[in-house]
Design a protein around this motif. Structure first.
Motif, PDB file in Angstrom:
ATOM      1  N   PHE A  76       0.834  -1.208   0.000  1.00 52.47           N
ATOM      2  CA  PHE A  76       0.000   0.000   0.000  1.00 52.47           C
ATOM      3  C   PHE A  76       0.867   1.256   0.000  1.00 52.47           C
ATOM      4  CE2 PHE A  76      -1.934   3.483   2.357  1.00 52.47           C
ATOM      5  CZ  PHE A  76      -3.118   3.662   1.657  1.00 52.47           C
ATOM      6  N   GLN A  77       1.888   1.290   0.859  1.00 57.24           N
ATOM      7  CA  GLN A  77       2.753   2.470   0.978  1.00 57.24           C
ATOM      8  C   GLN A  77       3.484   2.756  -0.319  1.00 57.24           C
ATOM      9  OE1 GLN A  77       2.717   4.204   4.091  1.00 57.24           O
ATOM     10  NE2 GLN A  77       3.424   5.749   2.661  1.00 57.24           N
ATOM     11  N   ALA A  78       4.003   1.691  -0.959  1.00 58.12           N
ATOM     12  CA  ALA A  78       4.748   1.868  -2.210  1.00 58.12           C
ATOM     13  C   ALA A  78       3.844   2.415  -3.313  1.00 58.12           C
ATOM     14  CB  ALA A  78       5.365   0.543  -2.639  1.00 58.12           C
ATOM     15  N   LYS A  79       2.636   1.859  -3.437  1.00 59.40           N
ATOM     16  CA  LYS A  79       1.705   2.327  -4.466  1.00 59.40           C
ATOM     17  C   LYS A  79       1.239   3.752  -4.179  1.00 59.40           C
ATOM     18  CE  LYS A  79      -0.139  -2.055  -6.176  1.00 59.40           C
ATOM     19  NZ  LYS A  79      -1.329  -2.893  -6.377  1.00 59.40           N
ATOM     20  N   ALA A  80       0.942   4.016  -2.918  1.00 65.42           N
ATOM     21  CA  ALA A  80       0.475   5.354  -2.541  1.00 65.42           C
ATOM     22  C   ALA A  80       1.545   6.404  -2.821  1.00 65.42           C
ATOM     23  CB  ALA A  80       0.078   5.383  -1.069  1.00 65.42           C
ATOM     24  N   ASN A  81       2.799   6.112  -2.460  1.00 58.89           N
ATOM     25  CA  ASN A  81       3.893   7.055  -2.700  1.00 58.89           C
ATOM     26  C   ASN A  81       4.053   7.351  -4.183  1.00 58.89           C
ATOM     27  OD1 ASN A  81       4.455   7.310   0.005  1.00 58.89           O
ATOM     28  ND2 ASN A  81       6.118   5.823   0.003  1.00 58.89           N
ATOM     29  N   GLN A  82       3.926   6.302  -5.021  1.00 58.27           N
ATOM     30  CA  GLN A  82       4.060   6.493  -6.466  1.00 58.27           C
ATOM     31  C   GLN A  82       2.933   7.355  -7.025  1.00 58.27           C
ATOM     32  OE1 GLN A  82       6.719   5.511  -8.533  1.00 58.27           O
ATOM     33  NE2 GLN A  82       5.613   7.018  -9.764  1.00 58.27           N
ATOM     34  N   LEU A  83       1.713   7.098  -6.571  1.00 58.90           N
ATOM     35  CA  LEU A  83       0.562   7.873  -7.058  1.00 58.90           C
ATOM     36  C   LEU A  83       0.635   9.327  -6.597  1.00 58.90           C
ATOM     37  CD1 LEU A  83      -2.253   5.216  -6.541  1.00 58.90           C
ATOM     38  CD2 LEU A  83      -1.382   6.069  -8.726  1.00 58.90           C
ATOM     39  N   ILE A  84       1.083   9.542  -5.367  1.00 54.01           N
ATOM     40  CA  ILE A  84       1.254  10.914  -4.864  1.00 54.01           C
ATOM     41  C   ILE A  84       2.290  11.648  -5.712  1.00 54.01           C
ATOM     42  CG2 ILE A  84       2.164  12.273  -2.929  1.00 54.01           C
ATOM     43  CD1 ILE A  84       0.864  10.131  -1.071  1.00 54.01           C
ATOM     44  N   ALA A  85       3.397  10.973  -5.996  1.00 48.72           N
ATOM     45  CA  ALA A  85       4.454  11.579  -6.817  1.00 48.72           C
ATOM     46  C   ALA A  85       3.931  11.880  -8.218  1.00 48.72           C
ATOM     47  CB  ALA A  85       5.662  10.654  -6.886  1.00 48.72           C
ATOM     48  N   ASP A  86       3.171  10.945  -8.804  1.00 44.69           N
ATOM     49  CA  ASP A  86       2.622  11.161 -10.152  1.00 44.69           C
ATOM     50  C   ASP A  86       1.688  12.367 -10.172  1.00 44.69           C
ATOM     51  OD1 ASP A  86       4.001   8.945 -11.039  1.00 44.69           O
ATOM     52  OD2 ASP A  86       2.253   7.615 -11.082  1.00 44.69           O
ATOM     53  N   ALA A  87       0.807  12.454  -9.180  1.00 46.20           N
ATOM     54  CA  ALA A  87      -0.150  13.567  -9.124  1.00 46.20           C
ATOM     55  C   ALA A  87       0.573  14.899  -8.999  1.00 46.20           C
ATOM     56  CB  ALA A  87      -1.115  13.375  -7.957  1.00 46.20           C
ATOM     57  N   ARG A  88       1.579  14.941  -8.115  1.00 40.95           N
ATOM     58  CA  ARG A  88       2.297  16.198  -7.879  1.00 40.95           C
ATOM     59  C   ARG A  88       3.156  16.588  -9.085  1.00 40.95           C
ATOM     60  NH1 ARG A  88       7.171  16.884  -6.386  1.00 40.95           N
ATOM     61  NH2 ARG A  88       7.418  14.744  -5.664  1.00 40.95           N
ATOM     62  N   VAL A  89       3.908  15.633  -9.624  1.00 39.21           N
ATOM     63  CA  VAL A  89       4.822  15.932 -10.734  1.00 39.21           C
ATOM     64  C   VAL A  89       4.055  16.376 -11.979  1.00 39.21           C
ATOM     65  CG1 VAL A  89       6.451  14.885 -12.372  1.00 39.21           C
ATOM     66  CG2 VAL A  89       6.737  14.517  -9.915  1.00 39.21           C
ATOM     67  N   ASN A  90       2.953  15.707 -12.292  1.00 41.61           N
ATOM     68  CA  ASN A  90       2.163  16.106 -13.465  1.00 41.61           C
ATOM     69  C   ASN A  90       1.587  17.505 -13.300  1.00 41.61           C
ATOM     70  OD1 ASN A  90       2.359  13.916 -15.366  1.00 41.61           O
ATOM     71  ND2 ASN A  90       1.172  12.683 -13.948  1.00 41.61           N
ATOM     72  N   ALA A  91       1.120  17.835 -12.090  1.00 37.23           N
ATOM     73  CA  ALA A  91       0.597  19.186 -11.842  1.00 37.23           C
ATOM     74  C   ALA A  91       1.712  20.221 -11.932  1.00 37.23           C
ATOM     75  CB  ALA A  91      -0.079  19.243 -10.477  1.00 37.23           C
ATOM     76  N   GLU A  92       2.888  19.895 -11.384  1.00 42.03           N
ATOM     77  CA  GLU A  92       4.026  20.818 -11.472  1.00 42.03           C
ATOM     78  C   GLU A  92       4.478  20.999 -12.913  1.00 42.03           C
ATOM     79  OE1 GLU A  92       6.810  19.002  -8.817  1.00 42.03           O
ATOM     80  OE2 GLU A  92       5.989  20.012  -7.036  1.00 42.03           O
ATOM     81  N   ASP A  93       4.461  19.923 -13.702  1.00 39.23           N
ATOM     82  CA  ASP A  93       4.840  20.017 -15.114  1.00 39.23           C
ATOM     83  C   ASP A  93       3.852  20.875 -15.896  1.00 39.23           C
ATOM     84  OD1 ASP A  93       7.098  18.512 -14.683  1.00 39.23           O
ATOM     85  OD2 ASP A  93       6.284  16.655 -15.531  1.00 39.23           O
TER      86      ASP A  93
END
Length: 198
Positions: A76-93
């Protein structure tokens, strides 16, 4: 070169729009995985901030779905961390691609807002900063003002929340969500007369 490149660029633009439309249909059908595939294809064909915002939203949708699943803690932690990173990075991009579009700051603020609603600490200030930047770029947007009102309410600042709601209603008097929210706040603050007036 121009004769060859022109049709090729047009093909990529049209193909990206088709892929984006397919992603919207997939989201409407609750097929988040297919939506993500289509959005990645759309963005690969033509890098646009709207595609990046949508990819960020898909990551948040998947994160919300993940919260309801029974998974081992490490997975759960690994998947959640990846999804959080994806959401943040795409918004920042999206912001990097177009720093003048208030929607991009709303999206990044929404990422932090969603994380806060999932119990992650330290997200209110970055959400507020991005929403305020969106407001600077579009100072008369009732939606941005309403979003800020909701954030201040969650931060237990009813006075600021009401101020933003009144500003939103000054811009759009028939904004029913804002009226309803204002009534709710007045009732919570034991101001029935103000609630009736609203």
């Amino acid at each position: 070169i121009g004769t060859v490149a022109g049709p090729y660029m047009l093909y990529r633009q049209v193909s990206s729009l088709v892929a984006y439309h397919a992603a919207q249909l997939a989201i409407a059908a609750s097929n988040v995985e297919q939506a993500e595939v289509s959005l990645k294809r759309a963005n690969a064909l033509s890098n646009r901030d709207i595609y990046l915002r949508s990819l960020s939203n898909v990551a948040l949708l998947r994160l919300t779905q993940l919260a309801g699943q029974q998974l081992p803690q490490a997975e759960f932690q690994a998947k959640a961390n990846q999804l959080i990173a994806d959401a943040r990075v795409n918004a920042e991009d999206a912001i990097k691609l177009d720093p003048t579009n208030f929607e991009n700051y709303l999206q990044l603020g929404g990422v932090y807002d969603t994380l806060g609603s999932l119990g992650i600490q330290g997200t209110t200030d970055p959400a507020r900063q991005n929403y305020q930047q969106a407001l600077l770029l579009n100072p008369k947007s009732p939606r941005v003002l309403f979003t800020l009102a909701r954030l201040e309410y969650l931060a237990n600042d009813h006075a600021k929340a009401k101020d933003y709601l009144n500003k939103a209603l000054a811009e759009r008097p028939n904004y029913l969500e804002a009226v309803s929210f204002l009534v709710q706040l007045d009732l919570q603050d034991k101001n029935p007369d103000d609630a009736i007036e609203a």
